[in-house]
Scaffold this motif. Structure first.
Motif, PDB file in Angstrom:
ATOM      1  N   GLU A 136      62.701  75.407  59.770  1.00 46.84           N
ATOM      2  CA  GLU A 136      61.575  75.577  60.686  1.00 46.84           C
ATOM      3  C   GLU A 136      61.462  74.436  61.688  1.00 46.84           C
ATOM      4  OE1 GLU A 136      58.956  75.795  57.472  1.00 46.84           O
ATOM      5  OE2 GLU A 136      59.024  77.980  57.282  1.00 46.84           O
ATOM      6  N   GLU A 137      61.749  73.198  61.242  1.00 52.02           N
ATOM      7  CA  GLU A 137      61.676  72.060  62.161  1.00 52.02           C
ATOM      8  C   GLU A 137      62.692  72.180  63.291  1.00 52.02           C
ATOM      9  OE1 GLU A 137      60.399  70.581  58.073  1.00 52.02           O
ATOM     10  OE2 GLU A 137      62.019  71.804  58.896  1.00 52.02           O
ATOM     11  N   ILE A 138      63.849  72.784  62.983  1.00 52.90           N
ATOM     12  CA  ILE A 138      64.889  72.963  64.003  1.00 52.90           C
ATOM     13  C   ILE A 138      64.460  74.032  65.004  1.00 52.90           C
ATOM     14  CG2 ILE A 138      67.303  73.538  64.398  1.00 52.90           C
ATOM     15  CD1 ILE A 138      66.821  70.911  62.879  1.00 52.90           C
ATOM     16  N   ILE A 139      63.911  75.143  64.491  1.00 56.48           N
ATOM     17  CA  ILE A 139      63.420  76.197  65.366  1.00 56.48           C
ATOM     18  C   ILE A 139      62.328  75.666  66.288  1.00 56.48           C
ATOM     19  CG2 ILE A 139      62.121  78.375  65.409  1.00 56.48           C
ATOM     20  CD1 ILE A 139      63.589  79.203  62.896  1.00 56.48           C
ATOM     21  N   LEU A 140      61.387  74.902  65.718  1.00 59.71           N
ATOM     22  CA  LEU A 140      60.301  74.317  66.511  1.00 59.71           C
ATOM     23  C   LEU A 140      60.844  73.381  67.573  1.00 59.71           C
ATOM     24  CD1 LEU A 140      57.359  73.629  67.143  1.00 59.71           C
ATOM     25  CD2 LEU A 140      57.397  72.003  65.238  1.00 59.71           C
ATOM     26  N   ASN A 141      61.830  72.572  67.210  1.00 61.21           N
ATOM     27  CA  ASN A 141      62.406  71.614  68.150  1.00 61.21           C
ATOM     28  C   ASN A 141      63.039  72.318  69.352  1.00 61.21           C
ATOM     29  OD1 ASN A 141      63.943  68.419  67.261  1.00 61.21           O
ATOM     30  ND2 ASN A 141      63.003  69.080  69.158  1.00 61.21           N
ATOM     31  N   ILE A 142      63.805  73.351  69.072  1.00 63.20           N
ATOM     32  CA  ILE A 142      64.455  74.123  70.140  1.00 63.20           C
ATOM     33  C   ILE A 142      63.402  74.751  71.044  1.00 63.20           C
ATOM     34  CG2 ILE A 142      65.871  76.151  70.639  1.00 63.20           C
ATOM     35  CD1 ILE A 142      67.374  75.582  68.010  1.00 63.20           C
ATOM     36  N   ARG A 143      62.395  75.343  70.437  1.00 61.90           N
ATOM     37  CA  ARG A 143      61.348  76.028  71.186  1.00 61.90           C
ATOM     38  C   ARG A 143      60.622  75.085  72.138  1.00 61.90           C
ATOM     39  NH1 ARG A 143      55.945  76.276  72.869  1.00 61.90           N
ATOM     40  NH2 ARG A 143      55.163  78.411  72.794  1.00 61.90           N
ATOM     41  N   GLU A 144      60.211  73.922  71.637  1.00 59.02           N
ATOM     42  CA  GLU A 144      59.411  73.001  72.444  1.00 59.02           C
ATOM     43  C   GLU A 144      60.230  72.353  73.566  1.00 59.02           C
ATOM     44  OE1 GLU A 144      55.664  72.109  71.765  1.00 59.02           O
ATOM     45  OE2 GLU A 144      56.421  74.142  71.577  1.00 59.02           O
ATOM     46  N   ILE A 145      61.458  71.973  73.274  1.00 58.90           N
ATOM     47  CA  ILE A 145      62.302  71.359  74.302  1.00 58.90           C
ATOM     48  C   ILE A 145      62.618  72.360  75.411  1.00 58.90           C
ATOM     49  CG2 ILE A 145      64.607  70.456  74.770  1.00 58.90           C
ATOM     50  CD1 ILE A 145      62.940  68.359  73.493  1.00 58.90           C
ATOM     51  N   ILE A 146      62.990  73.579  75.031  1.00 55.97           N
ATOM     52  CA  ILE A 146      63.284  74.629  76.014  1.00 55.97           C
ATOM     53  C   ILE A 146      62.058  74.899  76.880  1.00 55.97           C
ATOM     54  CG2 ILE A 146      63.714  77.109  76.281  1.00 55.97           C
ATOM     55  CD1 ILE A 146      66.233  75.575  75.706  1.00 55.97           C
ATOM     56  N   LYS A 156      68.342  65.245  60.581  1.00 52.68           N
ATOM     57  CA  LYS A 156      68.648  66.654  60.873  1.00 52.68           C
ATOM     58  C   LYS A 156      69.125  66.900  62.307  1.00 52.68           C
ATOM     59  CE  LYS A 156      65.375  68.589  57.510  1.00 52.68           C
ATOM     60  NZ  LYS A 156      64.214  69.505  57.324  1.00 52.68           N
ATOM     61  N   LEU A 157      69.333  65.838  63.068  1.00 53.30           N
ATOM     62  CA  LEU A 157      69.723  66.030  64.467  1.00 53.30           C
ATOM     63  C   LEU A 157      71.036  66.801  64.605  1.00 53.30           C
ATOM     64  CD1 LEU A 157      68.852  62.606  66.156  1.00 53.30           C
ATOM     65  CD2 LEU A 157      67.582  64.756  66.248  1.00 53.30           C
ATOM     66  N   LYS A 158      71.939  66.598  63.675  1.00 55.90           N
ATOM     67  CA  LYS A 158      73.242  67.260  63.749  1.00 55.90           C
ATOM     68  C   LYS A 158      73.148  68.777  63.545  1.00 55.90           C
ATOM     69  CE  LYS A 158      74.080  66.236  58.865  1.00 55.90           C
ATOM     70  NZ  LYS A 158      74.958  65.538  57.889  1.00 55.90           N
ATOM     71  N   MET A 159      71.972  69.241  63.125  1.00 59.58           N
ATOM     72  CA  MET A 159      71.792  70.673  62.880  1.00 59.58           C
ATOM     73  C   MET A 159      71.347  71.434  64.129  1.00 59.58           C
ATOM     74  SD  MET A 159      69.734  70.293  59.247  1.00 59.58           S
ATOM     75  CE  MET A 159      69.483  72.047  59.079  1.00 59.58           C
ATOM     76  N   ILE A 160      70.907  70.704  65.174  1.00 58.33           N
ATOM     77  CA  ILE A 160      70.306  71.358  66.334  1.00 58.33           C
ATOM     78  C   ILE A 160      71.337  72.117  67.170  1.00 58.33           C
ATOM     79  CG2 ILE A 160      69.058  70.988  68.486  1.00 58.33           C
ATOM     80  CD1 ILE A 160      67.589  68.703  67.122  1.00 58.33           C
ATOM     81  N   LEU A 161      72.435  71.458  67.564  1.00 61.89           N
ATOM     82  CA  LEU A 161      73.442  72.122  68.403  1.00 61.89           C
ATOM     83  C   LEU A 161      74.079  73.331  67.716  1.00 61.89           C
ATOM     84  CD1 LEU A 161      75.205  69.123  70.207  1.00 61.89           C
ATOM     85  CD2 LEU A 161      73.586  70.791  71.149  1.00 61.89           C
ATOM     86  N   PRO A 162      74.479  73.215  66.437  1.00 62.20           N
ATOM     87  CA  PRO A 162      75.005  74.415  65.766  1.00 62.20           C
ATOM     88  C   PRO A 162      73.988  75.556  65.724  1.00 62.20           C
ATOM     89  CG  PRO A 162      75.596  72.456  64.523  1.00 62.20           C
ATOM     90  CD  PRO A 162      74.636  72.010  65.592  1.00 62.20           C
ATOM     91  N   ALA A 163      72.693  75.195  65.605  1.00 63.61           N
ATOM     92  CA  ALA A 163      71.650  76.228  65.555  1.00 63.61           C
ATOM     93  C   ALA A 163      71.584  77.004  66.863  1.00 63.61           C
ATOM     94  CB  ALA A 163      70.303  75.588  65.254  1.00 63.61           C
ATOM     95  N   LEU A 164      71.848  76.317  67.976  1.00 61.37           N
ATOM     96  CA  LEU A 164      71.798  76.975  69.284  1.00 61.37           C
ATOM     97  C   LEU A 164      72.879  78.043  69.431  1.00 61.37           C
ATOM     98  CD1 LEU A 164      71.116  73.896  71.591  1.00 61.37           C
ATOM     99  CD2 LEU A 164      69.559  75.803  71.175  1.00 61.37           C
ATOM    100  N   LYS A 165      73.949  77.941  68.638  1.00 61.52           N
ATOM    101  CA  LYS A 165      75.052  78.899  68.728  1.00 61.52           C
ATOM    102  C   LYS A 165      74.801  80.158  67.916  1.00 61.52           C
ATOM    103  CE  LYS A 165      78.393  75.128  69.380  1.00 61.52           C
ATOM    104  NZ  LYS A 165      79.601  74.457  68.833  1.00 61.52           N
TER     105      LYS A 165
END
Length: 309
Positions: free
Chosen positions: A196-206, A69-78
């Motif tokens: 949800e895993e993508i949202i969590l990933n963004i939240r924790e890294i930020i 799912k790594l490829k989903m993270i950057l598009p999610a940020l937009k």
């Protein structure tokens, strides 16, 4: 059997969050903190909070990589939701997580963790004020219960070396408020379909990056970052803490998905009770009557809030 499995996942998320707090207490009470300058010991929890969220974010990143799912993270940020999650992460991380660890350090996990669990109460109040969500009589009773439980918990100072106990209580309240505000911000955000895993990933890294590379330099504490990364023993503690935090969050989201949001939140809220049990076992925290009554009132009230709709 399947229903019990689903509920066990929710309970496990609360247990692991309590373990995360105990790990921080053990680290703050160890000889390892002598590696740091005496002047910054009081603010050391801020450093550990940053590493906790960064390591948790990296572990979730590895989990998302395993799932492809790594490829989903950057598009999610937009997306609008992704941007709101970043903003919420700045509230829940630098403010919420730092206050949480400060509370544990100054008041002890048996007292600080249950009070930080008041985030559903703050979220309910903030949602009523800003999102115009309705509050019924049961919700009002549960909010009053939260306030009474907090008063009982903080009324009697525990035995031991806690000279800043009441300041720790204030930090714990600020953590609960920040996490409630964070949840309100996410609720306000546009509901794009983000996993949800993508949202969590963004939240924790930020959160981790902002604490370590914005908060610490602003407070002239970046030298403690260097001291931390030079100590394998301290990094080991923080990796354990980050592991338990990431697993707790993943199970929390999974539990809400399997049990529904209200029940998932209620099962996770049992970390109030787990924190007392673990503190008594591993930190020799005295099991006083006020501690038992306060935690019981807070836990029941928070669980009641989760089912108030």
């Amino acid at each position: 059997m399947k229903k019990f499995k689903n509920e066990f996942i929710g309970l496990s998320s609360g247990f692991l969050w309590a373990v995360n707090g105990i790990v921080f207490s053990l680290l703050m009470g160890s000889e390892l903190i002598k590696n740091y300058n005496v002047e910054i010991i009081f603010f050391l929890p801020l450093v550990f909070a940053g590493f906790n969220d960064l390591f948790a974010g990296l572990l979730v990143l590895g989990y998302n990589g395993f799932l492809g799912k790594l490829k989903m993270i950057l598009p999610a940020l937009k997306t609008k939701t992704g941007k709101w999650v970043c903003f919420a992460g700045l509230i829940g991380g630098p403010v919420g997580q730092c206050s949480y660890i400060m509370g544990i350090s100054l008041a002890g996990p048996a007292y600080a963790i249950p009070i930080s669990a008041l985030c559903p109460m703050f979220g309910t109040i903030l949602s009523f004020i800003f999102l115009k969500e309705k509050i019924n009589l049961k919700t009002i009773v549960c909010i009053i219960g939260c306030i009474i439980g907090t008063f009982v918990l903080s009324y009697t100072k525990p035995t031991g070396n806690y000279p800043y106990f009441y300041l720790g209580i204030l930090f714990s309240l600020l953590a609960g408020f920040s996490w409630g505000l964070e949840a309100t911000i996410v609720s306000f955000a546009t509901k794009e379909e983000l996993e949800e895993e993508i949202i969590l990933n963004i939240r924790e890294i930020i959160s981790g990056i902002s604490i370590l590379f914005l908060v610490l330099p602003c407070l002239n504490l970046f030298g403690s970052f260097i001291t931390t990364i030079r100590s394998i023993a301290i990094i080991r503690y923080l990796l354990f803490a980050g592991f338990f935090a990431s697993l707790s969050y993943l199970l929390y989201y999974k539990g809400m998905n399997l049990n529904g949001v209200p029940k998932g939140m209620a099962l996770n809220s049992t970390f109030s009770l787990w924190s007392v049990v673990l503190s008594v076992i591993f930190l020799s925290t005295p099991l006083t009557v006020t501690l038992l009554i306060g935690v019981a009132i807070v836990t029941i009230s928070v669980i009641g809030l989760s089912f108030s709709e």
